[in-house]
Design a protein around this motif. Structure first.
Motif, PDB file in Angstrom:
ATOM      1  N   ASP A 352      73.994 -70.755 -18.186  1.00 64.60           N
ATOM      2  CA  ASP A 352      72.837 -70.384 -17.362  1.00 64.60           C
ATOM      3  C   ASP A 352      71.600 -71.188 -17.763  1.00 64.60           C
ATOM      4  O   ASP A 352      70.785 -71.549 -16.899  1.00 64.60           O
ATOM      5  CB  ASP A 352      72.543 -68.891 -17.495  1.00 64.60           C
ATOM      6  N   LEU A 353      71.464 -71.455 -19.063  1.00 66.58           N
ATOM      7  CA  LEU A 353      70.338 -72.265 -19.523  1.00 66.58           C
ATOM      8  C   LEU A 353      70.381 -73.646 -18.865  1.00 66.58           C
ATOM      9  O   LEU A 353      69.354 -74.155 -18.404  1.00 66.58           O
ATOM     10  CB  LEU A 353      70.382 -72.406 -21.051  1.00 66.58           C
ATOM     11  N   GLN A 354      71.556 -74.232 -18.783  1.00 68.55           N
ATOM     12  CA  GLN A 354      71.703 -75.563 -18.195  1.00 68.55           C
ATOM     13  C   GLN A 354      71.305 -75.608 -16.721  1.00 68.55           C
ATOM     14  O   GLN A 354      70.893 -76.652 -16.217  1.00 68.55           O
ATOM     15  CB  GLN A 354      73.152 -76.043 -18.346  1.00 68.55           C
ATOM     16  N   LYS A 355      71.441 -74.473 -16.032  1.00 69.86           N
ATOM     17  CA  LYS A 355      71.117 -74.430 -14.612  1.00 69.86           C
ATOM     18  C   LYS A 355      69.607 -74.388 -14.348  1.00 69.86           C
ATOM     19  O   LYS A 355      69.162 -74.658 -13.222  1.00 69.86           O
ATOM     20  CB  LYS A 355      71.767 -73.208 -13.966  1.00 69.86           C
ATOM     21  N   MET A 356      68.846 -74.053 -15.364  1.00 71.36           N
ATOM     22  CA  MET A 356      67.400 -73.934 -15.183  1.00 71.36           C
ATOM     23  C   MET A 356      66.748 -75.296 -14.982  1.00 71.36           C
ATOM     24  O   MET A 356      67.258 -76.320 -15.431  1.00 71.36           O
ATOM     25  CB  MET A 356      66.773 -73.253 -16.409  1.00 71.36           C
ATOM     26  N   LYS A 357      65.566 -75.277 -14.335  1.00 68.74           N
ATOM     27  CA  LYS A 357      64.801 -76.504 -14.138  1.00 68.74           C
ATOM     28  C   LYS A 357      63.495 -76.442 -14.927  1.00 68.74           C
ATOM     29  O   LYS A 357      62.857 -75.395 -15.004  1.00 68.74           O
ATOM     30  CB  LYS A 357      64.514 -76.710 -12.647  1.00 68.74           C
ATOM     31  N   VAL A 358      63.149 -77.579 -15.518  1.00 72.77           N
ATOM     32  CA  VAL A 358      61.892 -77.661 -16.263  1.00 72.77           C
ATOM     33  C   VAL A 358      61.170 -78.931 -15.829  1.00 72.77           C
ATOM     34  O   VAL A 358      61.793 -79.898 -15.390  1.00 72.77           O
ATOM     35  CB  VAL A 358      62.124 -77.684 -17.790  1.00 72.77           C
ATOM     36  N   ARG A 359      59.844 -78.918 -15.989  1.00 70.57           N
ATOM     37  CA  ARG A 359      59.052 -80.089 -15.633  1.00 70.57           C
ATOM     38  C   ARG A 359      58.803 -80.910 -16.900  1.00 70.57           C
ATOM     39  O   ARG A 359      58.307 -80.384 -17.903  1.00 70.57           O
ATOM     40  CB  ARG A 359      57.733 -79.665 -14.988  1.00 70.57           C
ATOM     41  N   VAL A 360      59.170 -82.190 -16.873  1.00 68.60           N
ATOM     42  CA  VAL A 360      59.059 -83.035 -18.056  1.00 68.60           C
ATOM     43  C   VAL A 360      58.454 -84.393 -17.695  1.00 68.60           C
ATOM     44  O   VAL A 360      58.592 -84.867 -16.573  1.00 68.60           O
ATOM     45  CB  VAL A 360      60.443 -83.258 -18.720  1.00 68.60           C
ATOM     46  N   PRO A 361      57.789 -85.054 -18.669  1.00 70.76           N
ATOM     47  CA  PRO A 361      57.301 -86.417 -18.454  1.00 70.76           C
ATOM     48  C   PRO A 361      58.389 -87.419 -18.829  1.00 70.76           C
ATOM     49  O   PRO A 361      59.507 -87.030 -19.191  1.00 70.76           O
ATOM     50  CB  PRO A 361      56.126 -86.489 -19.436  1.00 70.76           C
ATOM     51  N   ASN A 362      58.041 -88.694 -18.832  1.00 70.93           N
ATOM     52  CA  ASN A 362      59.026 -89.689 -19.239  1.00 70.93           C
ATOM     53  C   ASN A 362      59.278 -89.586 -20.751  1.00 70.93           C
ATOM     54  O   ASN A 362      58.524 -88.932 -21.481  1.00 70.93           O
ATOM     55  CB  ASN A 362      58.593 -91.101 -18.830  1.00 70.93           C
ATOM     56  N   PHE A 363      60.335 -90.268 -21.183  1.00 69.85           N
ATOM     57  CA  PHE A 363      60.799 -90.127 -22.567  1.00 69.85           C
ATOM     58  C   PHE A 363      59.724 -90.527 -23.577  1.00 69.85           C
ATOM     59  O   PHE A 363      59.536 -89.866 -24.606  1.00 69.85           O
ATOM     60  CB  PHE A 363      62.059 -90.972 -22.754  1.00 69.85           C
ATOM     61  N   ASP A 364      58.979 -91.581 -23.295  1.00 68.65           N
ATOM     62  CA  ASP A 364      57.944 -92.036 -24.232  1.00 68.65           C
ATOM     63  C   ASP A 364      56.852 -90.984 -24.412  1.00 68.65           C
ATOM     64  O   ASP A 364      56.382 -90.747 -25.528  1.00 68.65           O
ATOM     65  CB  ASP A 364      57.320 -93.348 -23.744  1.00 68.65           C
TER      66      ASP A 364
END
Length: 403
Positions: A352-364
């Motif tokens: 279920d954790l994997q199904k969630m969406k989060v807002r992230v910036p680029n890797f750097d």
């Protein structure tokens, strides 16, 4: 006659044992107060909770007494150098009245006004805050539940007394340690406050694509990503004869040796426990509420943790940054509360954790943010450790500088 184990150079005389009643004037603080006499200014009221080991701390809302009540109790007003002692509650804890507390009045306290030619106020307060005195006070105290160190018992106190110059040396030594402890604790608190503020400002608010505060050079919108695309489960289990250290993941302590967390070794069948490598993330997948804590293993190179703690790392993403998002983004925390299942104990499965969406910036940018908060955590830990070291040194000195 006796001598302490640790002494400053130049002092060799035996110490005396003197009754406290021979060393100054003693009186009791207020027994009752009336709230109708409380005011925003006037004469400061010192309560038990304001008295710490060697200093006074009033918080943001000190209490004052009006002139009418203060005049009725002017015989109890403190003078510079008075030593004020808790007699109900945390009995024996003492502090010295400084310039800011002159003409204050104590409640549920015992006050000693030392003869300064024989007894230094700071030395006396230092002695009263030793375990030796506090154990004696507790042994004399009466009362059910809430101990009471009354004036009659206090007057039986016998105080170890060196010459006045040695008293001042001892008081200055412990005072310096107290100042250093306060300095590191204050710095630790300041950094924690900064961290809390930055956690609120460096992640986008709900409905926004960029945070309020960013590092220079980053201008792109943060993207919403499915967690399953940026984390990967690490699944390696052990059998019963595994000798790797057993770990636990605590909300307040992070990943820590289980023995350290509980104070003793736990007897468990470790068959099926998950291996948790250094710099990998874990969380307890069940909770009594809807709060789940994600921690990184910085404790050891490789340990094992209960099968109820999924282990994962980042996939083209910084796992420490992701742990910050999962623990601190209000939008993500709400999503976790919505995603977990169960009517009693809540469960947040890794699936279920994997199904969630989060807002992230680029890797750097993830790495920059992660490095910034890791540096804050390092400073917090540094000051906490320094406080602990100084507390141990202070305890050692108090145990060995008095007869």
């Amino acid at each position: 006659m006796a001598k302490p184990k640790i002494r400053f150079k130049g002092f060799s005389e035996d110490w005396e044992q003197r009754k406290v009643t021979d060393l100054g004037e003693i009186y009791i603080g207020l027994v009752t107060t009336m709230t109708e006499h409380y005011t925003d200014q006037g004469h400061l009221l010192i309560r038990n909770s304001d008295i710490k080991d060697g200093y006074l701390e009033f918080g943001e809302n000190p209490i004052y007494l009006d002139e009418e009540f203060s005049e009725q109790n002017k015989s109890r007003m403190h003078q510079l150098g008075d030593v004020i002692t808790v007699h109900t509650g945390d009995i024996g804890t003492s502090a010295v009245i400084g310039e800011n507390e002159v003409n204050s009045i104590g409640f549920a306290t015992i006050v000693t006004r030392p003869n300064q030619e024989e007894l230094d106020s700071d030395y006396f307060a230092t002695y009263l805050n030793t375990d030796t005195h506090k154990r004696w006070a507790i042994s004399m105290a009466t009362g059910d539940g809430r101990s009471n160190y009354n004036l009659k018992d206090y007057t039986k106190l016998v105080v170890p007394i060196p010459q006045i110059k040695e008293q001042k040396k001892i008081a200055a030594c412990i005072g310096n340690l107290n100042n250093l402890i306060t300095l590191h604790q204050r710095k630790c608190d300041e950094i924690k406050t900064l961290k809390k503020y930055m956690l609120q400002k460096m992640f986008p608010e709900k409905g926004k694509r960029v945070p309020e505060i960013r590092f220079d050079g980053f201008t792109e919108d943060w993207e919403q990503r499915k967690l399953g695309d940026i984390i990967i489960e690490y699944k390696e289990t052990v059998d019963s004869d595994c000798t790797l250290p057993i770990l636990t993941s605590s909300k307040t302590e992070g990943v820590i040796l289980q023995e350290e967390h509980f104070g003793r070794k736990q007897q468990h069948d470790i068959t099926g426990y998950n291996i948790l490598p250094r710099n990998y993330c874990t969380y307890r997948n069940r909770s009594d509420g809807v709060d789940f804590t994600f921690n990184i293993n910085k404790c050891c190179d490789k340990g094992i943790i209960s099968k109820f703690y999924p282990v994962f790392s980042g996939k083209n993403s910084d796992v420490f940054f992701l742990s910050l998002v999962l623990n601190n983004s209000e939008e993500v925390v709400r999503e976790i509360a919505y995603t977990c299942t169960g009517t009693g104990q809540k469960v947040l499965s890794f699936l279920d954790l994997q199904k969630m969406k989060v807002r992230v910036p680029n890797f750097d940018e993830q790495k920059e943010i992660a490095a910034y908060f890791e540096s804050l955590d390092h400073l917090i830990t540094l000051h906490q450790h320094k406080c602990e070291e100084l507390q141990k040194l202070k305890k050692f000195m108090l145990q060995n500088m008095f007869v």
